[in-house]
Write a protein that holds these residues in place. Sequence first.
Motif, PDB file in Angstrom:
ATOM      1  N   LEU A 130       1.810 -10.269  36.232  1.00  0.00           N
ATOM      2  CA  LEU A 130       0.081 -10.227  36.177  1.00  0.00           C
ATOM      3  C   LEU A 130      -0.395 -11.005  34.803  1.00  0.00           C
ATOM      4  O   LEU A 130      -1.301 -11.551  35.004  1.00  0.00           O
ATOM      5  N   LEU A 131       0.115 -10.616  33.855  1.00  0.00           N
ATOM      6  CA  LEU A 131      -0.334 -10.983  32.515  1.00  0.00           C
ATOM      7  C   LEU A 131       0.287 -12.386  31.894  1.00  0.00           C
ATOM      8  O   LEU A 131      -0.519 -13.255  31.302  1.00  0.00           O
ATOM      9  N   LEU A 132       1.412 -12.794  32.202  1.00  0.00           N
ATOM     10  CA  LEU A 132       1.827 -13.864  31.400  1.00  0.00           C
ATOM     11  C   LEU A 132       2.088 -15.076  32.220  1.00  0.00           C
ATOM     12  O   LEU A 132       2.174 -16.127  31.810  1.00  0.00           O
ATOM     13  N   SER A 133       2.661 -14.806  33.442  1.00  0.00           N
ATOM     14  CA  SER A 133       2.963 -15.939  34.572  1.00  0.00           C
ATOM     15  C   SER A 133       2.013 -17.037  34.624  1.00  0.00           C
ATOM     16  O   SER A 133       2.130 -18.103  34.473  1.00  0.00           O
ATOM     17  N   PRO A 134       0.572 -16.389  34.765  1.00  0.00           N
ATOM     18  CA  PRO A 134      -0.445 -17.465  34.797  1.00  0.00           C
ATOM     19  C   PRO A 134      -0.607 -18.466  33.640  1.00  0.00           C
ATOM     20  O   PRO A 134      -0.959 -19.463  33.621  1.00  0.00           O
ATOM     21  N   TRP A 135      -0.269 -17.914  32.651  1.00  0.00           N
ATOM     22  CA  TRP A 135      -0.305 -18.811  31.311  1.00  0.00           C
ATOM     23  C   TRP A 135       0.977 -19.654  30.941  1.00  0.00           C
ATOM     24  O   TRP A 135       0.889 -20.539  30.405  1.00  0.00           O
ATOM     25  N   VAL A 136       1.973 -19.068  31.495  1.00  0.00           N
ATOM     26  CA  VAL A 136       3.377 -19.907  31.158  1.00  0.00           C
ATOM     27  C   VAL A 136       3.430 -20.949  32.342  1.00  0.00           C
ATOM     28  O   VAL A 136       3.875 -22.074  31.726  1.00  0.00           O
ATOM     29  N   GLY A 137       3.028 -20.956  33.499  1.00  0.00           N
ATOM     30  CA  GLY A 137       3.265 -21.978  34.505  1.00  0.00           C
ATOM     31  C   GLY A 137       4.102 -21.567  35.474  1.00  0.00           C
ATOM     32  O   GLY A 137       5.040 -20.773  35.344  1.00  0.00           O
ATOM     33  N   HIS A 138       4.456 -22.522  36.159  1.00  0.00           N
ATOM     34  CA  HIS A 138       5.331 -22.636  37.152  1.00  0.00           C
ATOM     35  C   HIS A 138       6.653 -23.417  37.059  1.00  0.00           C
ATOM     36  O   HIS A 138       6.549 -24.523  37.805  1.00  0.00           O
ATOM     37  N   GLY A 139       7.402 -23.026  36.044  1.00  0.00           N
ATOM     38  CA  GLY A 139       8.532 -24.196  35.726  1.00  0.00           C
ATOM     39  C   GLY A 139       9.990 -23.465  35.876  1.00  0.00           C
ATOM     40  O   GLY A 139      10.678 -23.638  35.360  1.00  0.00           O
ATOM     41  N   CYS A 140       9.859 -22.313  36.813  1.00  0.00           N
ATOM     42  CA  CYS A 140      11.212 -21.933  37.235  1.00  0.00           C
ATOM     43  C   CYS A 140      12.274 -22.874  37.730  1.00  0.00           C
ATOM     44  O   CYS A 140      11.793 -23.462  38.658  1.00  0.00           O
ATOM     45  N   ARG A 141      13.510 -22.344  37.347  1.00  0.00           N
ATOM     46  CA  ARG A 141      14.494 -23.434  37.740  1.00  0.00           C
ATOM     47  C   ARG A 141      14.972 -23.175  39.165  1.00  0.00           C
ATOM     48  O   ARG A 141      15.801 -23.802  39.922  1.00  0.00           O
ATOM     49  N   TYR A 142      14.709 -21.691  39.545  1.00  0.00           N
ATOM     50  CA  TYR A 142      15.462 -21.324  40.845  1.00  0.00           C
ATOM     51  C   TYR A 142      14.401 -20.887  41.823  1.00  0.00           C
ATOM     52  O   TYR A 142      13.038 -21.074  41.537  1.00  0.00           O
ATOM     53  N   GLN A 143      14.994 -20.968  42.848  1.00  0.00           N
ATOM     54  CA  GLN A 143      13.988 -20.563  44.112  1.00  0.00           C
ATOM     55  C   GLN A 143      14.874 -19.239  44.817  1.00  0.00           C
ATOM     56  O   GLN A 143      15.971 -19.543  45.136  1.00  0.00           O
ATOM     57  N   PRO A 144      14.287 -18.238  44.914  1.00  0.00           N
ATOM     58  CA  PRO A 144      12.855 -17.738  44.333  1.00  0.00           C
ATOM     59  C   PRO A 144      13.001 -17.552  42.992  1.00  0.00           C
ATOM     60  O   PRO A 144      13.896 -17.399  42.337  1.00  0.00           O
ATOM     61  N   THR A 145      11.733 -17.509  42.441  1.00  0.00           N
ATOM     62  CA  THR A 145      11.457 -17.615  41.126  1.00  0.00           C
ATOM     63  C   THR A 145      12.369 -16.136  40.547  1.00  0.00           C
ATOM     64  O   THR A 145      12.626 -15.187  41.163  1.00  0.00           O
ATOM     65  N   CYS A 146      12.543 -16.060  39.252  1.00  0.00           N
ATOM     66  CA  CYS A 146      13.132 -15.263  38.647  1.00  0.00           C
ATOM     67  C   CYS A 146      12.658 -13.638  38.739  1.00  0.00           C
ATOM     68  O   CYS A 146      12.993 -12.733  39.156  1.00  0.00           O
ATOM     69  N   SER A 147      11.100 -13.569  38.824  1.00  0.00           N
ATOM     70  CA  SER A 147      10.559 -12.475  38.816  1.00  0.00           C
ATOM     71  C   SER A 147      10.542 -11.954  40.327  1.00  0.00           C
ATOM     72  O   SER A 147      10.707 -10.653  40.601  1.00  0.00           O
ATOM     73  N   VAL A 148      10.274 -12.980  41.213  1.00  0.00           N
ATOM     74  CA  VAL A 148      10.656 -12.466  42.764  1.00  0.00           C
ATOM     75  C   VAL A 148      11.985 -12.080  42.920  1.00  0.00           C
ATOM     76  O   VAL A 148      11.984 -11.052  43.632  1.00  0.00           O
TER      77      VAL A 148
END
Length: 84
Positions: A17-35
């Motif tokens: 909610l708070l940090l992901s929108p600012w960090v961007g979408h650069g996760c190395r994995y699919q699904p993302t680490c938070s998902v």
Amino acid sequence: MSPLAQVLALPVRAYRLLLSPWVGHGCRYQPTCSVYALDALERHGALKGGWLAARRILSCHPWGGSGYDPVPGADPEHDRRPRG
């Protein structure tokens, strides 16, 4: 989801909610680490799900893995593939 798993999910939800929108979408994995973390907590509970989530997050670095890596049990076809 167990009460302890819900508590462990709070920081993940806060991050999304708070940090992901600012960090961007650069996760190395699919699904993302938070998902992945939320799915692991949902499927496997606080102990195993928390361990899986922590292991996944710790592997997210330039020398770590990447690509499709679902939570164990989420994709039976992927679980059956031989590793290595």
